[in-house]
Motif scaffolding. Structure first.
Motif, mmCIF file in Angstrom:
data_model
loop_
_atom_site.group_PDB
_atom_site.id
_atom_site.type_symbol
_atom_site.label_atom_id
_atom_site.label_comp_id
_atom_site.label_asym_id
_atom_site.label_seq_id
_atom_site.Cartn_x
_atom_site.Cartn_y
_atom_site.Cartn_z
ATOM 1 N N ILE A 154 -49.523 6.998 -37.385
ATOM 2 C CA ILE A 154 -49.897 5.650 -37.844
ATOM 3 C C ILE A 154 -51.312 5.754 -38.379
ATOM 4 O O ILE A 154 -52.246 6.095 -37.638
ATOM 5 N N ILE A 155 -51.460 5.503 -39.665
ATOM 6 C CA ILE A 155 -52.766 5.756 -40.289
ATOM 7 C C ILE A 155 -53.335 4.469 -40.887
ATOM 8 O O ILE A 155 -52.592 3.540 -41.193
ATOM 9 N N LYS A 181 -46.315 6.063 -40.830
ATOM 10 C CA LYS A 181 -46.415 4.623 -41.118
ATOM 11 C C LYS A 181 -47.805 4.395 -41.704
ATOM 12 O O LYS A 181 -48.790 4.305 -40.975
ATOM 13 N N GLU A 185 -52.216 -2.322 -46.097
ATOM 14 C CA GLU A 185 -53.197 -2.618 -47.158
ATOM 15 C C GLU A 185 -53.250 -1.521 -48.209
ATOM 16 O O GLU A 185 -53.744 -1.758 -49.315
ATOM 17 N N GLY A 214 -48.185 -3.437 -39.190
ATOM 18 C CA GLY A 214 -48.474 -2.742 -37.940
ATOM 19 C C GLY A 214 -47.662 -3.280 -36.778
ATOM 20 O O GLY A 214 -47.070 -2.520 -36.007
ATOM 21 N N GLU A 215 -47.619 -4.603 -36.656
ATOM 22 C CA GLU A 215 -46.966 -5.169 -35.463
ATOM 23 C C GLU A 215 -45.449 -5.007 -35.483
ATOM 24 O O GLU A 215 -44.801 -5.173 -34.450
ATOM 25 N N GLY A 218 -45.242 -0.363 -37.228
ATOM 26 C CA GLY A 218 -46.142 0.482 -36.431
ATOM 27 C C GLY A 218 -45.764 0.456 -34.960
ATOM 28 O O GLY A 218 -45.647 1.501 -34.311
ATOM 29 N N ALA A 219 -45.570 -0.752 -34.451
ATOM 30 C CA ALA A 219 -45.238 -0.878 -33.022
ATOM 31 C C ALA A 219 -43.895 -0.203 -32.734
ATOM 32 O O ALA A 219 -43.727 0.469 -31.706
ATOM 33 N N PHE A 232 -52.684 8.309 -33.933
ATOM 34 C CA PHE A 232 -53.103 7.006 -34.460
ATOM 35 C C PHE A 232 -54.571 7.061 -34.822
ATOM 36 O O PHE A 232 -55.399 7.565 -34.062
ATOM 37 N N MET A 241 -53.104 -0.399 -27.429
ATOM 38 C CA MET A 241 -51.674 -0.775 -27.417
ATOM 39 C C MET A 241 -50.785 0.436 -27.645
ATOM 40 O O MET A 241 -49.778 0.623 -26.973
ATOM 41 N N PHE A 245 -47.831 1.867 -25.331
ATOM 42 C CA PHE A 245 -46.436 2.080 -25.793
ATOM 43 C C PHE A 245 -46.005 3.503 -25.450
ATOM 44 O O PHE A 245 -44.922 3.738 -24.910
ATOM 45 N N ARG A 335 -60.703 -10.513 -45.551
ATOM 46 C CA ARG A 335 -60.960 -10.548 -44.106
ATOM 47 C C ARG A 335 -62.102 -9.593 -43.734
ATOM 48 O O ARG A 335 -63.008 -9.947 -42.982
#
Ligand code: ADP
Length: 486
Positions: A154-155, A181, A185, A214-215, A218-219, A232, A241, A245, A335
């Protein structure tokens, strides 16, 4: 925009089992160009169904052609991927400019680093081996280095090419099959990489790429019971998190979670030699760099000189659209811009803005621009000196003694990289040991750089090491074989 490059992948698809397919739920997300806020294209919003298919295809690759390859054959393919990446440096830099807002020259550097990872790990594949261990009479004991199996990666969006190179490159080197994953963005270069890898002959299923949130995606990847190792890179909160997991499945994780890396400048430092490193460490990728050397600790005797020279250099820097290839590009999102401006709104006490770079003329109004900013007179416990800003903001902190410098340098929750500027050899050796960091640079600052150099943090910067040979130990499992033969 992809049609301006030699790539032919459809950014709205996921890459699973060597095939480009629509995401199972048919959903898509807009990909935004940070330089002007325009929509570049739609990307797949992959979810747990796509992740499930990707994990199954990775498992099938381990049981198939990929799993049967010798280390030499794997190495040859990785080296070929590296060569093809080198052929496409300009195209990859253009994708990254549009996707991440990275000035072209910085995107080119990232693409070249990606090629270097593949070359390095291509060369390493058949050079890592086990040991024989002296044991009791009548025994031969040896160790084997085996792949974990399916690795999940996950990057983040800040260095998509470099981070996928260091993580997927090392995993494939050791014979794992990877599910990647990328960040929602910025995922175009990860998809381009999948196209290149297939062209180089990487067997189907050895690398799968599933863009998505991600949620969801990714999750699902971090929690999937068929994944044997998770790496990660991202924020501390999400890293925690991911670790929980993975704990449910009792699988190892490698976490790289950012930092607040100090650079210590002593009275005896060669200030002019240090200057470009001090400045660049804060503006590279608009400061959106985990290992940004963003806290400049300066001893009293050279404080005024360093502040004056840094201020003059920063005031000259130009910020503008990525394709204009100036010193600094935009931040990744509205953001992120709001977060950085929020930090700058918290100046209080003795802290003040010592210098700010310029915005180029006619920057697009929809872009997310914050000019490089130098904040001086900062107390060591100030929020700007403690928290990762992830923007082009550097703080300057004054110190008197070596002990005070070490206490301040080590006085955050992080510990990723540290820079040390001093001509005193004893101090170099002493402080290299005392500084809380995974990497210490003496009279240079690499911002985690160098594919050969093991990289990772202590404290809330994470754990595990990527890059170099060291990563190969993390991406493999040691098996001990004891043979009793009399
Ligand atoms: P940033 O705030 O810099 O975007 P994140 O830690 O949120 O950093 O994101 C880094 C990567 O982690 C991205 O690929 C993102 O999609 C993914 N991610 C975000 N949230 C989660 C989550 N809950 N579970 C798994 N992955 C996630």
């Amino acid at each position: 925009m992809i049609h301006e490059t030699a790539f032919s992948f459809d950014p709205g698809r996921v890459f699973i089992g060597g095939k480009w397919q629509a995401p199972a739920n048919g959903r898509h997300l807009d990909l935004i160009n940070p330089s002007d806020g325009s929509i570049i294209c739609e990307i797949a919003a992959g979810d747990e169904t796509d992740i499930g298919l990707a994990v199954a295809s990775a498992r099938a690759a381990l049981d198939g052609e990929w799993g049967r390859m010798t280390a030499m054959e794997r190495g040859r393919i990785l080296t070929k991927i590296g060569q093809l990446v080198l052929d496409r440096v300009d195209d990859l830099a253009l994708l990254e400019a549009n996707d991440v807002g990275k000035p072209i020259k910085q995107g080119r550097n990232d693409a070249i680093a990606l090629a270097r990872y593949l070359e390095f790990y291509g060369g390493a594949a058949d050079k890592i081996h086990g040991e024989t261990i002296p044991y009791q009479n009548g025994y031969t004991v040896y160790t084997l280095r085996e792949p974990h199996g399916v690795t999940g990666h996950i990057i983040p969006w800040n260095y998509p090419m470099q981070i996928l190179g260091r993580s997927v490159g090392a995993a494939l080197c050791m014979g794992n099959a990877a599910v990647l994953k990328p960040a929602e963005e910025a995922c175009l270069t990860a998809l381009a990489f999948a196209e290149i890898a297939a062209e180089a002959g990487l067997p189907e299923g050895a690398l799968n790429v599933v863009p998505g949130l991600g949620e969801t995606a990714g999750a699902a990847l971090a929690a999937h019971p068929g994944v044997n190792h998770v790496s990660f890179t991202g924020s501390v909160g999400v890293g925690a998190m991911i670790q929980s997991f993975a704990a449910q499945n009792i699988v190892p994780v490698t976490l790289e979670l950012g930092g607040k890396s100090p650079q210590l400048v002593f009275d005896d430092a060669d200030v002019d030699a240090a200057l470009p490193f001090l400045v660049n460490a804060g503006i590279q990728n608009a400061g959106q760099t985990c290992s940004a050397g963003s806290r400049i600790l300066v001893q009293a005797g050279v404080y005024d000189q360093v502040l004056e020279k840094m201020s003059a250099a920063i005031a000259k820097l130009r910020t503008g659209p990525a394709v204009a290839d100036l010193d600094v590009g935009p931040l990744i999102s509205e953001r992120q811009k709001a977060i950085v401006e929020g930090f700058l709104g918290q100046l209080e006490g003795s802290a003040f803005i010592a210098a700010q770079g310029q915005l180029a003329e006619n920057v697009p109004i929809g872009g997310y621009y914050v000019p490089p900013t130098l904040v001086a007179g900062v107390e060591a416990k100030h929020v700007l000196a403690q928290q990762e800003i992830f923007g082009p903001v550097q703080v300057v902190i004054r110190f008197e003694t070596e002990d005070e410098a070490v206490a301040t340098a080590n006085g955050t929750e992080y510990g990723l990289v540290a820079g040390l500027w001093t001509e005193n050899g004893s101090r170099q050796m002493r402080l290299a040991k005392k500084l809380k960091a995974g990497q210490v640079f003496v009279n240079n600052y690499g911002a985690g750089g160098g594919v050969e150099l093991p990289f990772g943090g202590v404290g809330k910067s994470g754990h595990g090491r990527e890059k170099g040979f060291e990563a190969l130990y993390g991406f493999s499992v040691l098996k001990t074989v004891a043979v009793r033969h009399g």
